[in-house]
Structure formats: structure tokens, C-alpha cells
Design a protein around this motif. Structure first.
Motif, PDB file in Angstrom:
ATOM      1  N   HIS A 117       0.815  -1.221   0.000  1.00  0.00           N
ATOM      2  CA  HIS A 117       0.000   0.000   0.000  1.00  0.00           C
ATOM      3  C   HIS A 117       0.850   1.272   0.000  1.00  0.00           C
ATOM      4  N   LEU A 118       2.159   1.123   0.086  1.00  0.00           N
ATOM      5  CA  LEU A 118       3.044   2.280   0.094  1.00  0.00           C
ATOM      6  C   LEU A 118       3.558   2.610  -1.307  1.00  0.00           C
ATOM      7  N   ALA A 119       2.814   2.178  -2.310  1.00  0.00           N
ATOM      8  CA  ALA A 119       3.176   2.441  -3.710  1.00  0.00           C
ATOM      9  C   ALA A 119       2.203   3.457  -4.303  1.00  0.00           C
ATOM     10  N   PRO A 120       2.671   4.232  -5.274  1.00  0.00           N
ATOM     11  CA  PRO A 120       1.773   5.165  -5.958  1.00  0.00           C
ATOM     12  C   PRO A 120       0.619   4.420  -6.604  1.00  0.00           C
ATOM     13  N   PRO A 121      -0.527   5.015  -6.788  1.00  0.00           N
ATOM     14  CA  PRO A 121      -0.767   6.446  -6.635  1.00  0.00           C
ATOM     15  C   PRO A 121      -1.226   6.854  -5.238  1.00  0.00           C
ATOM     16  N   ASP A 122      -1.543   5.904  -4.363  1.00  0.00           N
ATOM     17  CA  ASP A 122      -2.100   6.266  -3.054  1.00  0.00           C
ATOM     18  C   ASP A 122      -1.101   6.158  -1.910  1.00  0.00           C
ATOM     19  N   GLY A 123       0.152   5.891  -2.213  1.00  0.00           N
ATOM     20  CA  GLY A 123       1.151   5.779  -1.169  1.00  0.00           C
ATOM     21  C   GLY A 123       2.540   6.061  -1.696  1.00  0.00           C
ATOM     22  N   LEU A 124       3.465   6.270  -0.776  1.00  0.00           N
ATOM     23  CA  LEU A 124       4.868   6.507  -1.105  1.00  0.00           C
ATOM     24  C   LEU A 124       5.739   5.903  -0.025  1.00  0.00           C
ATOM     25  N   PHE A 125       6.909   5.420  -0.434  1.00  0.00           N
ATOM     26  CA  PHE A 125       7.895   4.908   0.512  1.00  0.00           C
ATOM     27  C   PHE A 125       9.143   5.756   0.334  1.00  0.00           C
ATOM     28  N   LEU A 126       9.499   6.492   1.363  1.00  0.00           N
ATOM     29  CA  LEU A 126      10.631   7.408   1.320  1.00  0.00           C
ATOM     30  C   LEU A 126      11.867   6.760   1.923  1.00  0.00           C
ATOM     31  N   ILE A 127      12.996   6.963   1.267  1.00  0.00           N
ATOM     32  CA  ILE A 127      14.270   6.452   1.771  1.00  0.00           C
ATOM     33  C   ILE A 127      15.222   7.623   1.953  1.00  0.00           C
ATOM     34  N   ALA A 128      15.882   7.635   3.115  1.00  0.00           N
ATOM     35  CA  ALA A 128      16.883   8.661   3.418  1.00  0.00           C
ATOM     36  C   ALA A 128      18.268   8.080   3.160  1.00  0.00           C
ATOM     37  N   ARG A 129      19.048   8.815   2.374  1.00  0.00           N
ATOM     38  CA  ARG A 129      20.406   8.386   2.034  1.00  0.00           C
ATOM     39  C   ARG A 129      21.410   9.482   2.371  1.00  0.00           C
ATOM     40  N   ARG A 130      22.575   9.016   2.724  1.00  0.00           N
ATOM     41  CA  ARG A 130      23.724   9.915   2.883  1.00  0.00           C
ATOM     42  C   ARG A 130      24.877   9.261   2.133  1.00  0.00           C
ATOM     43  N   ASP A 131      25.453  10.001   1.221  1.00  0.00           N
ATOM     44  CA  ASP A 131      26.559   9.493   0.404  1.00  0.00           C
ATOM     45  C   ASP A 131      26.206   8.167  -0.268  1.00  0.00           C
TER      46      ASP A 131
END
Length: 181
Positions: A71-85
């Protein structure tokens, strides 16, 4: 509301890490690893709190199966990932519950990146994504009593406790926040 993924980076401060937070597919290698880390953490904490022992790999697998993240897929959801380098250190998911109301879920920061503000940055990015990409005016979430740090972060970021909006077995506290443009 399809659009190019919006990438956000934290404002660099003297010596502070630069984070890039962007939506990615739930099926990617990094999203799978982050979801596994998220479930390993919360299932282990649950078992230590309620049963006085560490969770087994089978119990983590069972939780992941019982709560799929499709359910975290478009169009009704999003999955955010935080990256550094280029390395993934955290995640947060948002999805619409009803028109105008989204739910925050699967918030996780790797232990090596905790206490540096990444949780707050993820929350800001999730709120923005819920508002701008999903059209939500309100963001809600649930959490457990033993997740003390999470409850403190949500309260500090303006989330207020609200009545339960579902009767799931692993939710003790419910929060909501009106999102401002």
C-alpha cells in the motif's frame, strides 16, 4: 497526481551530514533491507517488552507477511528512503486512508544514524509528501507504548493524541496532525 519524484536534501550545517530523502519503490533492494531492519527492531522490542526475550527470525518473517507494504506504492502511497553518500539509513511510508487523510507508517532510522535529527527530517519529508503528492490535509499514525522515542518525537513535532482509528493488536497510541501548506 503523478509527477517527478521530489528530492529533498537537508540544509548543510558545519559538519552536519547531508541527507537526500526521496520516494523509491517498495520492491527495491534498499527498501527491502530497510523494511527488514524496521520489522526486526519493532518485533524484537515487542518480544523483549512483553515476553522478556529476543524475537526470532521466524517471528520477524511472520510480522512482515502479516503486514505487507504494498500500500506504500503510488498512486495512493509513497515509501521514502533517506540516504547519505548513497547509503540508505532510514525510511518512512505514507498512504491515503481516506481522501484528505494519510497515515504515516514504517518510520525507521538505522541505529548508527540515530540521535542526529534524521527521524525529524524523515517526518518533515513524509508530511510534505502526504500534503503535496497525496493531497492530504491530515496525517495520522499509530504506535506502541514501548516505542517511547517515537511517541516523544511525534509529540514534539505537533502531533496530538486522538481516539483510535483502527483496532489493530499492536497499536496503543494514536496521533494526528493537520498539515499546513
Amino acid at each position: 497526481m503523478a509527477s517527478t519524484p521530489r528530492r529533498t536534501a537537508s540544509t548543510p550545517q558545519q559538519g552536519a551530514p547531508v541527507w537526500e530523502i526521496a520516494p523509491e519503490p517498495v520492491g527495491s533492494d534498499d527498501s527491502g533491507a530497510l523494511l527488514r531492519a524496521y520489522y526486526s527492531d519493532i518485533v524484537d522490542r515487542y518480544h523483549r517488552h512483553h515476553h522478556g526475550r529476543a524475537a526470532t527470525a521466524a517471528e520477524v518473517d511472520s510480522a512482515m507477511t502479516a503486514e505487507p507494504s504494498g500500500h506504500l506504492a503510488p498512486p495512493d502511497g509513497l515509501f521514502l528512503i533517506a540516504r547519505r553518500d548513497g547509503t540508505a539509513y532510514g525510511c518512512a511510508g505514507v498512504h491515503l486512508l481516506t481522501p484528505g487523510t494519510a497515515e504515516l507508517t514504517r518510520v525507521h532510522v538505522a541505529p548508527s544514524a540515530r540521535r542526529g535529527g534524521l527521524g525529524s527530517r524523515l517526518l518533515t519529508a513524509a508530511e510534505r509528501a502526504a500534503r503535496e503528492r497525496l493531497g492530504a490535509a491530515r496525517l495520522c499514525l499509530d504506535t506502541r507504548s514501548d516505542l517511547v522515542e517515537a511517541r516523544a518525537m511525534y509529540a514534539a513535532r505537533g502531533y496530538a493524541e486522538v481516539p483510535a482509528y483502527h483496532d489493530g493488536p499492536y497499536a496503543d497510541h494514536f496521533f494526528a496532525k493537520h498539515l499546513t501548506p
